[in-house]
Write an enzyme that holds these catalytic residues in place. Structure first.
Site, PDB file in Angstrom:
ATOM      1  N   THR A 378       0.899  -1.134   0.000  1.00  0.00           N
ATOM      2  CA  THR A 378       0.000   0.000   0.000  1.00  0.00           C
ATOM      3  C   THR A 378       0.942   1.189   0.000  1.00  0.00           C
ATOM      4  O   THR A 378       2.148   1.021   0.032  1.00  0.00           O
ATOM      5  CB  THR A 378      -0.851  -0.130   1.311  1.00  0.00           C
ATOM      6  N   SER A 446      -7.070  -1.710   7.583  1.00  0.00           N
ATOM      7  CA  SER A 446      -6.269  -1.271   8.734  1.00  0.00           C
ATOM      8  C   SER A 446      -5.616   0.076   8.445  1.00  0.00           C
ATOM      9  O   SER A 446      -4.750   0.530   9.201  1.00  0.00           O
ATOM     10  CB  SER A 446      -5.171  -2.285   9.030  1.00  0.00           C
TER      11      SER A 446
END
Ligand code: GLY
Length: 563
Positions: A378, A446
Site C-alpha cells: 500500500t 487497517s
C-alpha cells in the site's frame, strides 16, 4: 570524498541497521512526504505553482501509480483525511473498494468448505477484485477542495510524462517483480508490462515504460471519470474480471456504475492531551489506534522506557485493541461497530486492568482462526500546503501487484482487496462474522491516515502501508514522539514492536537483543522477527521554532521535500 575511517564507520552502522537514513527535510511553509521520490517532486512542483494539498496529493497518486505500480493506483482504493485550515475542519473520505453485488460469504471456500490456499488462489485473478474507488475518491476531493489552479486532467501530466518516458527500475521494484513473477505470468497484459520480450521478469536498472497507462490517463484527462465508471474502461475492467484465466470474478458493470464515495466522520480521541483524528470504519485503523493509546495512557510509558516493561506494555495495549478489532470491526453499513465505546477512556481503563507485568495476556480464539491476511503493499502520503491545509492519504491495491491482473489495453493493475474479508465467514455458532464477505460490503481495512493536534495546532500528519501492521507502525511513531520525546527522524527510525493479538513482532535490532527477547519470553510472549514493519511518511510541526519537518521512513524509498 569521505575519509577512510568515516567510510568504515558508516559501513559498520549499515551492518547493524539495514535501512537507509530517513530522508527528512525542514521547511517554513509547505511539506510533501511520499513513498517515492518522483511522486514527492511532482507534488512539490504543484504546491510551488499555486496548487494546494489536494492538488498535490492527486498529482502524487498518479505518479505513484506509475513508479510504484505494485502498491496503488487507478485499480485500487483508499482513505483520504483532509484538514481545511480556514474553517479548521477535518474530513474523512472513504474510497474503499466494495465487494460486487454478487459477492457472498463462502466465495473463497472450495466445494468441501475449506479456504482456498492464500497464494496464489485467494489473492490472484478476478475473484478477489473489489470495485475500485481511487479515481472517484480523488475526483470527489478535487471537486470539493482543490485550488482550481489546475484542472483535474492537468494533475495527470507529471505521471503521463514518466509513464511515456520510462524510468529505471529500482532494486525494490525489481525485487517485487521477481517475487511475484509466478502470479504476474498468468496474465498476458501483466507480462507485457513487467516482463521482457523473451518472457523474463524486468530487472533493476531496466526501463519500465507504461504506454497503455499513459493513454488511460489521457483518456481521463479528456473525458473525466465517466469512461472508468460507466464507459469503455468499465467494460474492460468487467471483461478482465469475468474472463480472467485464473479464478474469474463476479464484478458487473452496474457495480462500477453504483460505486459511491462516502463522507465519514473521522475517529477522534485524545492521548496525553493531544487530539488524534484518524480513519473510522470500515477501517479498523482509527479505533484500534485510539484504543491502544487509551490503554497506554493509564501508564507512565516514559518511565518504563524502551525496556522490557515498556515493550511489554506496548505489546499488551496493541493485543487488547486487536482483540476488540477482530471482534467488532467491519463495514458499518452491515454490522454495528461500537466506535464510541471502543475509544472511550472508561473502556480503556477496564481493558488495561487485564495487563499484568509478569504475565502476557493469552491471545484470543480469534487469533487461531485463519486470519483475513492483509498484505503489506500500500502507500501513504502526507502533505501540508502554504495555507496550512493538510492531506493524509493512504492508498492501496492490497497485495504487491494486487490481483496481478493488468486491465488489457489500459495498463493498470486491479486490486485484490476482497482478501481483507474473513475467508471463513462464520464463527463456531454459525453466526456471520462482522467482516464476512457480503455483496456491496467494504472489506475491513487497517489503513490509519492520522492527524494529531496539540492545543488546537497541527502536530503530526502520519500514515503507513503494511496491512494490519499499519496500526502498530503508526502507534510506534506516536509514542516515540509523545512519550519518548524523539525527534521525528529518530521516531521513524527506531525499531518497531507490534502485536496483532498473536506473538510480539520485533524488528531486527530488537529481535537481536537477546536479553530483551528472553525477558519477554519469560513473561509468556511468543516472540518473532519481523524485519520491516511499515513505511511511515510523516510531517511534524514544531510550533516553538515555527518550522515543519517531513521524514520518509528509512524502510522504504520515499522522500520528504518542502519550502
Ligand atoms: N490493504 C490494506 C488495508 O486496507 O489495510
Amino acid at each position: 570524498m569521505m575519509s577512510r575511517p568515516r567510510q568504515i564507520f558508516f559501513l559498520i552502522l549499515l551492518l547493524f541497521f539495514p535501512f537507509r537514513a530517513a530522508l527528512s527535510a525542514t521547511a517554513a511553509k509547505a511539506m510533501v512526504v511520499t513513498a517515492e521520490r518522483q511522486a514527492t517532486r511532482a507534488a512539490l512542483e504543484i504546491l510551488r505553482n499555486g496548487g494546494n494539498a489536494v492538488d498535490a496529493a492527486i498529482a502524487a497518486q498518479w505518479v505513484l501509480n506509475v513508479v510504484e505500480p505494485q502498491s496503488s493506483g487507478l485499480g485500487g482504493g483508499g482513505f483520504f483525511l483532509y484538514y481545511e485550515s480556514a474553517p479548521k475542519r477535518i474530513y474523512a473520505f472513504d474510497g474503499r473498494e466494495a465487494a460486487p453485488a454478487g459477492a457472498y460469504p463462502e466465495m473463497f471456500l472450495d466445494k468441501k468448505g475449506d479456504p482456498y490456499p492464500f497464494t496464489p488462489d485467494r489473492i490472484t485473478g478476478g475473484l478477489p477484485v473489489g470495485v475500485p474507488g481511487t479515481l472517484k475518491l480523488l475526483h470527489h476531493v478535487y471537486s470539493r477542495f482543490a485550488s482550481k489552479k489546475f484542472s483535474f486532467g492537468e494533475l495527470f501530466a507529471p505521471a503521463i510524462e514518466i509513464a511515456e518516458g520510462g524510468f529505471p527500475i529500482s532494486r525494490r521494484l525489481a525485487g517485487f517483480i521477481n517475487e511475484e513473477k509466478e502470479r504476474l505470468k498468468l496474465f498476458k497484459a501483466s507480462r507485457q508490462i513487467f516482463f521482457d520480450a523473451k518472457g523474463k521478469p524486468l530487472e533493476k536498472g531496466m526501463y519500465l515504460f507504461q504506454h497503455d497507462l499513459a493513454r488511460t490517463f489521457r483518456l481521463i484527462q479528456g473525458e473525466g471519470i465517466l469512461p472508468f465508471y460507466e464507459g469503455k474502461i468499465a467494460d474492460a475492467i468487467v471483461k478482465a474480471v469475468q474472463t480472467a484465466p485464473f479464478h474469474p470474478g463476479l464484478m458487473k458493470k452496474e457495480d462500477l456504475f453504483y460505486y459511491r464515495i462516502l463522507d465519514r466522520n473521522p475517529t477522534h480521541g485524545t492521548y496525553r492531551g493531544f487530539d488524534i483524528f484518524s480513519m473510522g470504519p470500515p477501517s479498523s485503523g482509527g479505533t484500534t489506534l485510539l484504543e491502544a493509546l487509551g490503554i497506554l495512557e493509564r501508564y507512565q510509558l516514559r518511565l518504563h522506557g524502551r525496556k522490557p516493561d515498556g515493550f511489554h506494555l506496548l505489546s499488551e495495549a496493541q493485543k487488547l485493541a486487536f482483540q476488540d478489532r477482530n471482534r467488532f470491526l467491519g463495514d458499518p453499513a452491515f454490522t454495528y461497530v461500537p466506535v464510541l465505546r471502543l475509544i472511550s477512556k472508561s473502556f480503556a481503563t477496564r481493558r488495561s486492568q487485564e495487563i499484568h507485568f509478569e504475565m502476557a495476556i493469552p491471545t484470543t480464539e480469534a487469533a487461531v482462526r485463519p486470519l483475513a491476511l492483509e498484505n503489506s503493499h500500500t502507500s501513504h502520503l502526507s502533505i501540508v500546503d502554504e495555507q496550512g491545509n493538510m492531506a493524509a492519504f493512504t492508498t492501496t491495491i492490497e497485495s504487491v501487484f494486487g490481483s496481478a491482473m493488468v486491465v488489457p489495453g489500459y495498463g493498470f493493475l486491479l486490486n485484490n482487496e476482497l482478501t481483507d474479508f474473513e475467508v471463513v465467514p462464520k464463527n463456531e455458532n454459525k453466526k456471520l462474522l462482522p467482516n464476512a464477505v457480503q455483496g456491496e460490503k467494504k472489506p475491513r481495512s487497517s489503513m490509519t491516515p492520522t492527524f494529531i493536534f496539540q492545543n488546537g495546532r497541527p502536530f503530526l500528519i502520519a500514515g503507513s502501508p503494511g496491512g494490519s501492521k499499519i496500526i502498530g507502525a503508526v502507534l510506534n511513531v506516536i509514542v516515540n514522539l509523545i512519550d519518548f520525546g524523539m525527534p521525528l527522524e529518530e521516531a521513524l527510525r527506531a525499531p518497531r514492536i507490534i502485536n496483532r493479538d498473536g506473538p510480539i513482532e520485533l524488528e531486527t535490532q530488537l529481535y537481536q537483543d537477546l536479553d530483551l527477547k528472553r525477558e519477554l519470553e519469560r513473561r509468556g510472549h511468543p516472540v518473532v522477527l519481523n524485519p520491516a514493519i511499515g513505511n511511515v511518511q510523516a510531517v511534524y510541526f514544531d510550533s516553538e521554532k515555527d518550522q515543519i519537518t517531513g521524514a520518509s521512513d528509512p524502510r522504504g524509498d520515499g522522500e520528504a521535500l518542502g519550502y
